[in-house]
Design a protein around this motif. Structure first.
Motif, short mmCIF file in Angstrom:
data_model
loop_
_atom_site.label_atom_id
_atom_site.label_comp_id
_atom_site.label_asym_id
_atom_site.label_seq_id
_atom_site.Cartn_x
_atom_site.Cartn_y
_atom_site.Cartn_z
N VAL A 1 -6.03 -0.02 -13.41
CA VAL A 1 -5.28 0.87 -12.53
C VAL A 1 -4.04 1.43 -13.23
N VAL B 1 -5.55 7.07 -9.26
CA VAL B 1 -4.33 6.65 -8.57
C VAL B 1 -3.10 7.42 -9.04
N MET C 1 2.11 1.23 -4.14
CA MET C 1 0.93 2.03 -3.81
C MET C 1 1.22 2.84 -2.56
N LEU D 1 -2.24 5.41 0.54
CA LEU D 1 -3.46 4.63 0.29
C LEU D 1 -4.67 5.26 0.98
N ASP E 1 -9.30 2.77 -2.08
CA ASP E 1 -8.41 1.86 -2.81
C ASP E 1 -8.67 0.41 -2.43
#
Length: 117
Positions: free
Chosen positions: A48, A65, A84, A87, A91
């Protein structure tokens, strides 16, 4: 020995945010590149994000991302974070932090993130 302990996962709705934390011990944290990976059961592991050692000036993100997730580190706390935002259901995965010390990969136990639509 190297230990990595993740936390911060949970169940959220699409569009919401979470911040994952990974507390490290057993090695000189500031000298190591740190990674976040994720894995959906039955699928391969995806990297990620990564953050360079030292001040963490260099960062890299998966295309999926980029612009939504931010990796950071606090060397005083031996902790790497993954913020994050926005979302999406895709994910949803188990998230792991990782590093390589003296040629040996180390992984945490993971923290589960579930994003509902």
């Amino acid at each position: 020995q190297v230990q990595l302990v993740e936390s911060g996962g949970g169940l959220v709705q699409a569009g919401q945010s979470l911040r994952l934390s990974c507390v490290a011990s057993g090695f000189d944290f500031s000298r190591q590149v740190m990674y976040w990976y994720r894995q959906v059961p039955g699928k391969g592991r995806e990297r990620v994000a990564l953050i360079s050692n030292g001040g963490g000036e260099d960062k890299d993100y998966a295309t999926s991302v980029s612009g939504r997730f931010t990796i950071s580190r606090d060397n005083a706390k031996n902790t790497v974070y993954l913020q994050m935002n926005s979302l999406k259901p895709e994910d949803t995965a188990d998230y792991y932090c990782a590093t390589t010390v003296s040629g040996t990969e180390s992984w945490g136990q993971g923290t589960q993130v579930t994003v509902s639509s």
